[in-house]
Design an enzyme around this catalytic site. Sequence first.
Site, PDB file in Angstrom:
ATOM      1  N   LYS A  81       8.940   8.993   6.619  1.00  0.00           N
ATOM      2  CA  LYS A  81       7.495   9.090   6.869  1.00  0.00           C
ATOM      3  C   LYS A  81       7.160   8.189   8.050  1.00  0.00           C
ATOM      4  O   LYS A  81       7.299   6.972   7.975  1.00  0.00           O
ATOM      5  CB  LYS A  81       6.689   8.657   5.642  1.00  0.00           C
ATOM      6  CG  LYS A  81       5.196   8.870   5.854  1.00  0.00           C
ATOM      7  CD  LYS A  81       4.379   7.816   5.136  1.00  0.00           C
ATOM      8  CE  LYS A  81       2.990   7.659   5.662  1.00  0.00           C
ATOM      9  NZ  LYS A  81       2.864   7.288   7.069  1.00  0.00           N
TER      10      LYS A  81
ATOM     11  N   GLU B  66      11.167  -4.672   3.714  1.00  0.00           N
ATOM     12  CA  GLU B  66      11.270  -5.497   4.930  1.00  0.00           C
ATOM     13  C   GLU B  66       9.850  -5.746   5.394  1.00  0.00           C
ATOM     14  O   GLU B  66       9.200  -4.837   5.911  1.00  0.00           O
ATOM     15  CB  GLU B  66      12.041  -4.742   6.026  1.00  0.00           C
ATOM     16  CG  GLU B  66      13.501  -4.548   5.747  1.00  0.00           C
ATOM     17  CD  GLU B  66      14.283  -5.844   5.842  1.00  0.00           C
ATOM     18  OE1 GLU B  66      13.730  -6.860   6.287  1.00  0.00           O
ATOM     19  OE2 GLU B  66      15.439  -5.840   5.427  1.00  0.00           O
TER      20      GLU B  66
ATOM     21  N   CYS C  31       8.091  -8.327  13.821  1.00  0.00           N
ATOM     22  CA  CYS C  31       8.072  -8.986  12.508  1.00  0.00           C
ATOM     23  C   CYS C  31       8.713 -10.361  12.560  1.00  0.00           C
ATOM     24  O   CYS C  31       8.364 -11.240  11.792  1.00  0.00           O
ATOM     25  CB  CYS C  31       8.767  -8.112  11.486  1.00  0.00           C
ATOM     26  SG  CYS C  31      10.411  -7.648  11.997  1.00  0.00           S
TER      27      CYS C  31
ATOM     28  N   GLU D 260      -0.002 -14.013   9.460  1.00  0.00           N
ATOM     29  CA  GLU D 260       0.723 -13.175  10.409  1.00  0.00           C
ATOM     30  C   GLU D 260      -0.312 -12.430  11.252  1.00  0.00           C
ATOM     31  O   GLU D 260      -1.156 -11.717  10.714  1.00  0.00           O
ATOM     32  CB  GLU D 260       1.612 -12.156   9.684  1.00  0.00           C
ATOM     33  CG  GLU D 260       2.467 -11.386  10.669  1.00  0.00           C
ATOM     34  CD  GLU D 260       3.180 -10.172  10.100  1.00  0.00           C
ATOM     35  OE1 GLU D 260       2.624  -9.487   9.234  1.00  0.00           O
ATOM     36  OE2 GLU D 260       4.311  -9.915  10.557  1.00  0.00           O
TER      37      GLU D 260
HETATM   38  P1  NAD Z   1       1.743  -0.979   7.262  1.00  0.00           P
HETATM   39  O1  NAD Z   1       2.197  -1.701   6.065  1.00  0.00           O
HETATM   40  O2  NAD Z   1       0.286  -0.840   7.504  1.00  0.00           O
HETATM   41  O3  NAD Z   1       2.319   0.530   7.267  1.00  0.00           O
HETATM   42  C1  NAD Z   1       3.697   0.788   7.127  1.00  0.00           C
HETATM   43  C2  NAD Z   1       3.897   2.201   6.594  1.00  0.00           C
HETATM   44  O4  NAD Z   1       3.448   2.261   5.234  1.00  0.00           O
HETATM   45  C3  NAD Z   1       3.112   3.282   7.344  1.00  0.00           C
HETATM   46  O5  NAD Z   1       3.944   4.410   7.528  1.00  0.00           O
HETATM   47  C4  NAD Z   1       1.967   3.601   6.382  1.00  0.00           C
HETATM   48  O6  NAD Z   1       1.461   4.894   6.519  1.00  0.00           O
HETATM   49  C5  NAD Z   1       2.663   3.422   5.051  1.00  0.00           C
HETATM   50  N1  NAD Z   1       1.741   3.243   3.915  1.00  0.00           N
HETATM   51  C6  NAD Z   1       0.506   2.692   3.925  1.00  0.00           C
HETATM   52  N2  NAD Z   1      -0.029   2.710   2.674  1.00  0.00           N
HETATM   53  C7  NAD Z   1       0.882   3.296   1.862  1.00  0.00           C
HETATM   54  C8  NAD Z   1       0.927   3.596   0.463  1.00  0.00           C
HETATM   55  N3  NAD Z   1      -0.088   3.316  -0.341  1.00  0.00           N
HETATM   56  N4  NAD Z   1       2.031   4.187  -0.031  1.00  0.00           N
HETATM   57  C9  NAD Z   1       3.088   4.462   0.783  1.00  0.00           C
HETATM   58  N5  NAD Z   1       3.113   4.208   2.121  1.00  0.00           N
HETATM   59  C10 NAD Z   1       2.019   3.630   2.652  1.00  0.00           C
HETATM   60  O7  NAD Z   1       2.460  -1.694   8.507  1.00  0.00           O
HETATM   61  P2  NAD Z   1       2.187  -1.514  10.086  1.00  0.00           P
HETATM   62  O8  NAD Z   1       0.849  -2.044  10.436  1.00  0.00           O
HETATM   63  O9  NAD Z   1       2.561  -0.135  10.523  1.00  0.00           O
HETATM   64  O10 NAD Z   1       3.319  -2.502  10.669  1.00  0.00           O
HETATM   65  C11 NAD Z   1       3.130  -3.864  10.810  1.00  0.00           C
HETATM   66  C12 NAD Z   1       3.730  -4.643   9.648  1.00  0.00           C
HETATM   67  O11 NAD Z   1       5.103  -4.301   9.475  1.00  0.00           O
HETATM   68  C13 NAD Z   1       3.722  -6.150   9.899  1.00  0.00           C
HETATM   69  O12 NAD Z   1       3.385  -6.849   8.729  1.00  0.00           O
HETATM   70  C14 NAD Z   1       5.167  -6.433  10.296  1.00  0.00           C
HETATM   71  O13 NAD Z   1       5.581  -7.763  10.115  1.00  0.00           O
HETATM   72  C15 NAD Z   1       5.906  -5.482   9.424  1.00  0.00           C
HETATM   73  N6  NAD Z   1       7.241  -5.233   9.971  1.00  0.00           N
HETATM   74  C16 NAD Z   1       8.334  -5.756   9.322  1.00  0.00           C
HETATM   75  C17 NAD Z   1       9.605  -5.567   9.853  1.00  0.00           C
HETATM   76  C18 NAD Z   1      10.852  -6.099   9.166  1.00  0.00           C
HETATM   77  O14 NAD Z   1      11.935  -5.597   9.437  1.00  0.00           O
HETATM   78  N7  NAD Z   1      10.759  -7.096   8.297  1.00  0.00           N
HETATM   79  C19 NAD Z   1       9.754  -4.850  11.037  1.00  0.00           C
HETATM   80  C20 NAD Z   1       8.619  -4.336  11.670  1.00  0.00           C
HETATM   81  C21 NAD Z   1       7.359  -4.530  11.110  1.00  0.00           C
END
Ligand code: NAD
Length: 493
Positions: A177, A252, A286, A385
Amino acid sequence: MSDIQHFKMFINGEWVESSSNKKIETLNPENNEVWATVPEANEKDVDNAVQSAQKAFENSWSTLHPKERAKYLKLIAEQLRSNAEHLGKIETIDTGKLYRETKTQANYIAEYYDYFAGLADKVEGTVVPIDKPDMQVTTTRIPIGVVAAIIPWNSQMLLTAVKLAPALAMGNTVVIKASELAPVTLLEFAKLIEKTGIPKGVVNVITGLGEPCGKALTTHDLVERIAFTGGPDTARHIVKNSSENLSQVSLELGGKSPVAVFEDADQENALNGITAGIFGASGQSCIAGSRLYLHENIYEEFLNKLVEKAKKIKLGGPMEPNTQMGPLNSYKQLETIEKNIKATIDQGGKVRCGGERSSISNKGYYFPATIIECENHNLPVAENELFGPILSVMKFKTEDEVIKLMNDNKYGLSSGVYTSNLARSMRVSKSIRAGIVFVNTYRLISPVAPFGGIKDSGYGKEAGIESIKDYTRIKTTWYNSSDKPMADPFTMG
Ligand code: NAD
């Protein structure tokens, strides 16, 4: 409107619209204009994708010899290498990340598929020293089933590779997704997957909102494994969702990664590492090293040099070769950053550079490299963050003190230590509670190096040799090696 491109989803080897025909618009962060639309998947579309993955799992993929699966992974790697420029361009338009970086990353990501292709036939079972005569017991590692890979908007090629490559290598099928904030890159990637001739349904790429699409996927009863990367708030939903299908979850999440510079550090090296750690990708990473502790003896001198360096960072369009920092991905991020900076200033934080949105464009959300001195790390910019180019800086006196400060953190993803004292680097890196410690360097990744956090940064490791086992389950088989019939259970003594 005529320039707006439309992209379809990839389900069961076909290019499809959403069954509701609804669409999501995606913005180009350089100018915040809609540049593309994608289908908005609903529960029915998710079900189609999962059913097709389940069929592919049962009919072909899970029983294919690992060497055969590996061939497809190598083909994906080849496709990535030959299409890195195109994918890089699309990712830059979709996310605002620098083209220099997205192109290089798309090329490097091929290494992940090659690495896991190599591991596909290296995962072996065991014969366990069973405590019963006449019995032989073996364990084998079997594929799990349908994997749901939930991807955030940033570093999507990498974050897909660390899930998709081991999942496929071990015989699982996958529904990916993409993020609604930048959905096109993965749809373009799906075109490359299609070119490899991989059996239909083995890889599906869908686009949709967190709800209903992400929720429907992570609660679907045929999904056995959820590999999630994103923010901690979403992660809490994911874990709740998984209580419906009892799937295995890896998370993650984000970080507020601390970095310490000791007085004996090579300053030029530390300045470059810190700059890469927080201002690379405009801090939208991240592992961004966003909390800096400087030893009191070098505090003023080092901070002045860092501020001078940060002020020279060139903001600009992400396709421009000379640009060093591009726009933020979304207005929501800009708002969060501004709110936190204001609250920090109100509580005594001192902005040394940046701190206000840039006027280089009245369309894109450009934010300059920002450094804020904080009396302690409980101020908002040092605690939250921000996913932006904002560095909070604090002072420390002793090694023990800075270890405590670095560990006083709800997150535990990455960390950094700059010192030329080997013994100290070993003491400090051993004591830091984080999934990753960089010593005299920062912001590196590799398919062979495990990646992931502890505490609120999540659980489960991606990349590295161990991660492949997270896409298998152990099956235990008992063999009776006796020629005699089993004892009658009701006459046993
Ligand atoms: P997000 O959590 O808003 O979204 C991530 C994904 O989750 C999207 O595809 C979104 O549509 C989906 N999602 C949202 N609500 C959901 C639900 N209820 N059920 C299932 N899926 C759902 O994150 P973002 O804003 O796209 O990315 C930024 C965040 O990601 C930051 O916190 C960053 O630190 C983290 N991140 C972590 C890593 C790592 O490897 N640790 C890497 C990159 C980003």
